[in-house]
Design a protein around this motif. Sequence first.
Motif, PDB file in Angstrom:
ATOM      1  N   THR A  99     -51.907 -31.627  -4.531  1.00 38.88           N
ATOM      2  CA  THR A  99     -51.604 -30.287  -4.031  1.00 38.88           C
ATOM      3  C   THR A  99     -50.663 -29.572  -4.991  1.00 38.88           C
ATOM      4  OG1 THR A  99     -51.910 -30.943  -1.747  1.00 38.88           O
ATOM      5  CG2 THR A  99     -50.546 -29.019  -2.127  1.00 38.88           C
ATOM      6  N   ALA A 100     -51.021 -28.353  -5.349  1.00 42.40           N
ATOM      7  CA  ALA A 100     -50.157 -27.570  -6.232  1.00 42.40           C
ATOM      8  C   ALA A 100     -50.401 -26.092  -5.979  1.00 42.40           C
ATOM      9  CB  ALA A 100     -50.452 -27.902  -7.695  1.00 42.40           C
ATOM     10  N   PHE A 101     -49.385 -25.288  -6.237  1.00 43.15           N
ATOM     11  CA  PHE A 101     -49.466 -23.837  -6.065  1.00 43.15           C
ATOM     12  C   PHE A 101     -49.418 -23.242  -7.457  1.00 43.15           C
ATOM     13  CE2 PHE A 101     -48.204 -25.741  -2.202  1.00 43.15           C
ATOM     14  CZ  PHE A 101     -48.902 -25.033  -1.248  1.00 43.15           C
ATOM     15  N   ILE A 102     -50.541 -22.727  -7.908  1.00 45.71           N
ATOM     16  CA  ILE A 102     -50.705 -22.373  -9.318  1.00 45.71           C
ATOM     17  C   ILE A 102     -50.773 -20.856  -9.464  1.00 45.71           C
ATOM     18  CG2 ILE A 102     -52.133 -22.692 -11.359  1.00 45.71           C
ATOM     19  CD1 ILE A 102     -53.239 -25.240 -10.041  1.00 45.71           C
ATOM     20  N   PRO A 103     -49.864 -20.273 -10.260  1.00 46.74           N
ATOM     21  CA  PRO A 103     -49.916 -18.827 -10.490  1.00 46.74           C
ATOM     22  C   PRO A 103     -51.188 -18.423 -11.228  1.00 46.74           C
ATOM     23  CG  PRO A 103     -47.795 -19.728 -11.182  1.00 46.74           C
ATOM     24  CD  PRO A 103     -48.709 -20.897 -10.914  1.00 46.74           C
ATOM     25  N   VAL A 231     -36.550 -15.863   4.264  1.00 47.10           N
ATOM     26  CA  VAL A 231     -35.878 -16.224   3.021  1.00 47.10           C
ATOM     27  C   VAL A 231     -36.235 -15.125   2.025  1.00 47.10           C
ATOM     28  CG1 VAL A 231     -35.593 -17.976   1.228  1.00 47.10           C
ATOM     29  CG2 VAL A 231     -36.142 -18.669   3.588  1.00 47.10           C
ATOM     30  N   ASN A 232     -35.257 -14.344   1.639  1.00 46.56           N
ATOM     31  CA  ASN A 232     -35.500 -13.137   0.847  1.00 46.56           C
ATOM     32  C   ASN A 232     -35.255 -13.448  -0.633  1.00 46.56           C
ATOM     33  OD1 ASN A 232     -35.648 -10.559  -0.200  1.00 46.56           O
ATOM     34  ND2 ASN A 232     -34.316  -9.627   1.347  1.00 46.56           N
ATOM     35  N   GLY A 233     -36.314 -13.482  -1.426  1.00 48.99           N
ATOM     36  CA  GLY A 233     -36.140 -13.677  -2.865  1.00 48.99           C
ATOM     37  C   GLY A 233     -36.599 -15.033  -3.378  1.00 48.99           C
ATOM     38  N   THR A 234     -37.060 -15.903  -2.487  1.00 45.58           N
ATOM     39  CA  THR A 234     -37.555 -17.212  -2.931  1.00 45.58           C
ATOM     40  C   THR A 234     -38.835 -17.548  -2.175  1.00 45.58           C
ATOM     41  OG1 THR A 234     -35.267 -17.953  -3.167  1.00 45.58           O
ATOM     42  CG2 THR A 234     -36.970 -19.645  -3.299  1.00 45.58           C
ATOM     43  N   VAL A 235     -39.864 -17.901  -2.927  1.00 41.64           N
ATOM     44  CA  VAL A 235     -41.119 -18.313  -2.296  1.00 41.64           C
ATOM     45  C   VAL A 235     -41.140 -19.834  -2.263  1.00 41.64           C
ATOM     46  CG1 VAL A 235     -43.625 -18.096  -2.308  1.00 41.64           C
ATOM     47  CG2 VAL A 235     -42.228 -16.255  -3.258  1.00 41.64           C
ATOM     48  N   LEU A 236     -41.042 -20.384  -1.061  1.00 38.60           N
ATOM     49  CA  LEU A 236     -40.973 -21.836  -0.878  1.00 38.60           C
ATOM     50  C   LEU A 236     -42.291 -22.354  -0.330  1.00 38.60           C
ATOM     51  CD1 LEU A 236     -37.499 -22.263   0.859  1.00 38.60           C
ATOM     52  CD2 LEU A 236     -38.116 -23.090  -1.421  1.00 38.60           C
ATOM     53  N   TYR A 237     -43.053 -23.022  -1.183  1.00 41.72           N
ATOM     54  CA  TYR A 237     -44.275 -23.674  -0.715  1.00 41.72           C
ATOM     55  C   TYR A 237     -43.917 -25.088  -0.256  1.00 41.72           C
ATOM     56  CZ  TYR A 237     -46.221 -19.796  -3.396  1.00 41.72           C
ATOM     57  OH  TYR A 237     -46.511 -18.546  -3.874  1.00 41.72           O
ATOM     58  N   SER A 238     -44.851 -25.740   0.431  1.00 42.19           N
ATOM     59  CA  SER A 238     -44.535 -27.067   0.975  1.00 42.19           C
ATOM     60  C   SER A 238     -44.136 -28.045  -0.130  1.00 42.19           C
ATOM     61  CB  SER A 238     -45.724 -27.610   1.775  1.00 42.19           C
ATOM     62  OG  SER A 238     -46.879 -27.657   0.971  1.00 42.19           O
ATOM     63  N   THR A 239     -44.699 -27.870  -1.307  1.00 36.19           N
ATOM     64  CA  THR A 239     -44.359 -28.797  -2.398  1.00 36.19           C
ATOM     65  C   THR A 239     -42.917 -28.612  -2.883  1.00 36.19           C
ATOM     66  OG1 THR A 239     -45.456 -27.175  -3.820  1.00 36.19           O
ATOM     67  CG2 THR A 239     -46.693 -29.175  -3.321  1.00 36.19           C
ATOM     68  N   ASP A 240     -42.264 -27.524  -2.486  1.00 32.96           N
ATOM     69  CA  ASP A 240     -40.872 -27.288  -2.884  1.00 32.96           C
ATOM     70  C   ASP A 240     -39.881 -27.889  -1.893  1.00 32.96           C
ATOM     71  OD1 ASP A 240     -41.721 -25.641  -5.052  1.00 32.96           O
ATOM     72  OD2 ASP A 240     -42.022 -23.995  -3.640  1.00 32.96           O
ATOM     73  N   ILE A 241     -40.401 -28.395  -0.784  1.00 32.64           N
ATOM     74  CA  ILE A 241     -39.508 -28.801   0.304  1.00 32.64           C
ATOM     75  C   ILE A 241     -39.104 -30.256   0.170  1.00 32.64           C
ATOM     76  CG2 ILE A 241     -39.390 -29.170   2.803  1.00 32.64           C
ATOM     77  CD1 ILE A 241     -41.213 -26.731   3.122  1.00 32.64           C
ATOM     78  N   GLN A 242     -37.795 -30.472   0.188  1.00 32.89           N
ATOM     79  CA  GLN A 242     -37.285 -31.838   0.203  1.00 32.89           C
ATOM     80  C   GLN A 242     -36.572 -32.092   1.522  1.00 32.89           C
ATOM     81  OE1 GLN A 242     -34.982 -31.988  -3.357  1.00 32.89           O
ATOM     82  NE2 GLN A 242     -36.746 -32.583  -4.613  1.00 32.89           N
ATOM     83  N   ASN A 243     -36.568 -33.340   1.930  1.00 35.56           N
ATOM     84  CA  ASN A 243     -35.986 -33.689   3.220  1.00 35.56           C
ATOM     85  C   ASN A 243     -34.512 -33.315   3.266  1.00 35.56           C
ATOM     86  OD1 ASN A 243     -36.099 -34.669   5.786  1.00 35.56           O
ATOM     87  ND2 ASN A 243     -35.781 -36.812   5.199  1.00 35.56           N
ATOM     88  N   GLY A 244     -34.143 -32.618   4.333  1.00 33.60           N
ATOM     89  CA  GLY A 244     -32.737 -32.310   4.541  1.00 33.60           C
ATOM     90  C   GLY A 244     -32.223 -31.092   3.793  1.00 33.60           C
ATOM     91  N   THR A 245     -33.118 -30.369   3.114  1.00 30.96           N
ATOM     92  CA  THR A 245     -32.678 -29.203   2.362  1.00 30.96           C
ATOM     93  C   THR A 245     -32.118 -28.114   3.282  1.00 30.96           C
ATOM     94  OG1 THR A 245     -34.576 -29.612   0.947  1.00 30.96           O
ATOM     95  CG2 THR A 245     -33.387 -27.557   0.578  1.00 30.96           C
ATOM     96  N   SER A 246     -31.007 -27.522   2.876  1.00 30.46           N
ATOM     97  CA  SER A 246     -30.474 -26.356   3.565  1.00 30.46           C
ATOM     98  C   SER A 246     -30.948 -25.116   2.816  1.00 30.46           C
ATOM     99  CB  SER A 246     -28.944 -26.420   3.580  1.00 30.46           C
ATOM    100  OG  SER A 246     -28.421 -25.340   4.321  1.00 30.46           O
ATOM    101  N   VAL A 247     -31.566 -24.210   3.521  1.00 33.67           N
ATOM    102  CA  VAL A 247     -32.141 -23.023   2.892  1.00 33.67           C
ATOM    103  C   VAL A 247     -31.504 -21.781   3.495  1.00 33.67           C
ATOM    104  CG1 VAL A 247     -34.260 -21.669   2.649  1.00 33.67           C
ATOM    105  CG2 VAL A 247     -34.331 -24.143   2.377  1.00 33.67           C
ATOM    106  N   GLU A 248     -31.153 -20.849   2.620  1.00 31.60           N
ATOM    107  CA  GLU A 248     -30.462 -19.649   3.051  1.00 31.60           C
ATOM    108  C   GLU A 248     -31.458 -18.578   3.474  1.00 31.60           C
ATOM    109  OE1 GLU A 248     -27.578 -18.659   0.138  1.00 31.60           O
ATOM    110  OE2 GLU A 248     -26.776 -16.988   1.292  1.00 31.60           O
ATOM    111  N   THR A 249     -31.447 -18.224   4.758  1.00 30.86           N
ATOM    112  CA  THR A 249     -32.232 -17.084   5.221  1.00 30.86           C
ATOM    113  C   THR A 249     -31.315 -15.865   5.240  1.00 30.86           C
ATOM    114  OG1 THR A 249     -31.678 -17.194   7.573  1.00 30.86           O
ATOM    115  CG2 THR A 249     -33.418 -18.684   6.792  1.00 30.86           C
ATOM    116  N   THR A 250     -31.871 -14.719   5.561  1.00 33.87           N
ATOM    117  CA  THR A 250     -31.033 -13.522   5.620  1.00 33.87           C
ATOM    118  C   THR A 250     -30.141 -13.541   6.860  1.00 33.87           C
ATOM    119  OG1 THR A 250     -32.828 -12.303   6.682  1.00 33.87           O
ATOM    120  CG2 THR A 250     -32.640 -12.090   4.313  1.00 33.87           C
ATOM    121  N   GLY A 251     -30.339 -14.539   7.752  1.00 36.41           N
ATOM    122  CA  GLY A 251     -29.509 -14.623   8.956  1.00 36.41           C
ATOM    123  C   GLY A 251     -28.746 -15.922   9.072  1.00 36.41           C
ATOM    124  N   GLY A 252     -28.559 -16.653   7.975  1.00 32.75           N
ATOM    125  CA  GLY A 252     -27.857 -17.937   8.018  1.00 32.75           C
ATOM    126  C   GLY A 252     -28.731 -19.042   7.471  1.00 32.75           C
TER     127      GLY A 252
END
Length: 369
Positions: A99-103, A231-252
């Motif tokens: 699986t990959a997200f290819i531009p 999440v404003n400014g970052t496109v996170l596909y499933s392949t970018d996700i690591q367990n336990g990651t904290s991600v900044e949304t526009t509301g916390g």
Amino acid sequence: MKYAGLVLAVASTAFGQSLIEVLGGRPELSQLTGLLNSSGLAGDLSSLTNNTLLAPNNAAIGAFLNSSTGAAVATDSALVQAILQYHVLQGNYSTVNATAFIPTLLVPPQYTNVTTGQVVQANATGSNVTFFSGLSSNSSVVNASIPFSGGTIHIINRFLTVPQNISTTGVALNLTSAVGAIGQLNLTQAVDYTPDLTVFLPNNAAFQRIGGNLANLTVEQLAGIFAYHIVNGTVLYSTDIQNGTSVETTGGNVTLTLQGSNVFVNNARVIRPNVLVANGVVHVIDRVLNPANTTATPNASTTEEAFPGATSASNEPFTSGVPTPTSAVPTTSAAGGSSSSSGGAWRPIETGAIGMVALFGGAAVVMNI
Ligand SMILES: *[C@@H]1O[C@H](CO)[C@@H](O)[C@H](O)[C@H]1NC(C)=O
Ligand SMILES: *[C@@H]1O[C@H](CO)[C@@H](O)[C@H](O)[C@H]1NC(C)=O
Ligand SMILES: *[C@@H]1O[C@H](CO)[C@@H](O)[C@H](O)[C@H]1NC(C)=O
Ligand SMILES: *[C@@H]1O[C@H](CO)[C@@H](O)[C@H](O)[C@H]1NC(C)=O
Ligand SMILES: *[C@@H]1O[C@H](CO)[C@@H](O)[C@H](O)[C@H]1NC(C)=O
Ligand SMILES: *[C@@H]1O[C@H](CO)[C@@H](O)[C@H](O)[C@H]1NC(C)=O
Ligand SMILES: *[C@@H]1O[C@H](CO)[C@@H](O)[C@H](O)[C@H]1NC(C)=O
Ligand SMILES: *[C@@H]1O[C@H](CO)[C@@H](O)[C@H](O)[C@H]1NC(C)=O
Ligand SMILES: *[C@@H]1O[C@H](CO)[C@@H](O)[C@H](O)[C@H]1NC(C)=O
Ligand SMILES: *[C@@H]1O[C@H](CO)[C@@H](O)[C@H](O)[C@H]1NC(C)=O
Ligand SMILES: *[C@@H]1O[C@H](CO)[C@@H](O)[C@H](O)[C@H]1NC(C)=O
Ligand SMILES: *[C@@H]1O[C@H](CO)[C@@H](O)[C@H](O)[C@H]1NC(C)=O
């Protein structure tokens, strides 16, 4: 679904034959060759280096040209060019085995607000390689790894669908509560046109289960809840996700957790990952996130909500005024699959209004102006 890193072969060997020569020797691509020649794009494509062409076969082109939109668009070389740009990957992927997200080469903001180029999702299951595009449409590779001087051709059985904006995609996916809430908050423009977004969109059932709580909120409180889904400014596909990651949304911050094949955002399970949209990606979740409850954690075995004293509503909230979905989109039972596996069941390009929008995306809108 595998969340391991990129596993793609990137070849650098140049082969002798030009793209046009290779296409010309392939009877099953004669319609594509004709389209390239008649639209004057053959020259553009012959200058490709280090690229991968996903070449729709005659059956795919036939379906395209036989639709009323296809016939109209086929004579507009700017639109045809945009659609074809989406079929050309950045990089020479001679084989695909993960699986990959290819531009792609589709970059103009008129057609995408993914600033590094709109992507396709490549997925390999054994020898079955499939490319997912807008509205989770799928195109399977029927003949792989044909070299040309500028890279590799994979022949596919269906046109890719240029990803749509979030409102259109949300309605097609039956996420009418979320689309309605966005509208009531006057956020439609921001959500549809801000470049490079990741948006967690709860399904209608999620809104309905806390409909009683939502009914008592001020507009400001509702806006705060919705902001917690973006999440404003970052496109996170499933392949970018690591367990336990904290991600900044526009509301916390939200916490992403992997459990088996499931992905959770706080306590919400991702039920349809990686829906490609014009300005990023949507992950459909089964609960509304609460910015006042950042410690909500996955608990697949309960129906616990992140909102204290949750009370449901009798109707699906926010849906009045939102268009009825016109395309049946299959649901998935787990985060692992983003698509029905019955290839024929899901063909948004074939009929009706959604079909036309599905194929041409922003292009169709531009065309109608
Ligand atoms: C992608 O491929 C993996 C196997 O590599 C499979 O488990 C998964 O279901 C596939 N996803 C989709 C959306 O087809
Ligand atoms: C994928 O393909 C690459 C290059 O051909 C190879 O090195 C890699 O081992 C393959 N991965 C899997 C999981 O088959
Ligand atoms: C080919 O394209 C890929 C993706 O854009 C890039 O990473 C790579 O460096 C390029 N290789 C060459 C030889 O230009
Ligand atoms: C990209 O954003 C611009 C506004 O900045 C908008 O005019 C354009 O329609 C958007 N493109 C798409 C494909 O949504
Ligand atoms: C949305 O816009 C309408 C019309 O301009 C206005 O009446 C309404 O108060 C706005 N709502 C919000 C939440 O800003
Ligand atoms: C994202 O941030 C930009 C810059 O602050 C802002 O203009 C835009 O409205 C935001 N978009 C969303 C959907 O929050
Ligand atoms: C949309 O979802 C609701 C449940 O949330 C369901 O009742 C309805 O039939 C769905 N509509 C379509 C077109 O799938
Ligand atoms: C919402 O407000 C109504 C009356 O204003 C109240 O009866 C109800 O308990 C409230 N619901 C929640 C979930 O707070
Ligand atoms: C929020 O997430 C960002 C990005 O991962 C991180 O840098 C930051 O430390 C987090 N903040 C909190 C309060 O966890
Ligand atoms: C992710 O971390 C949680 C603990 O936070 C753990 O329970 C879970 O097993 C981990 N998942 C994977 C796939 O390692
Ligand atoms: C936060 O969410 C969890 C569900 O994950 C729930 O059990 C808990 O009661 C919530 N806490 C508050 C303060 O609402
Ligand atoms: C390959 O995978 C796609 C998407 O999951 C599916 O629609 C198609 O039927 C599969 N093809 C074969 C030959 O298994």
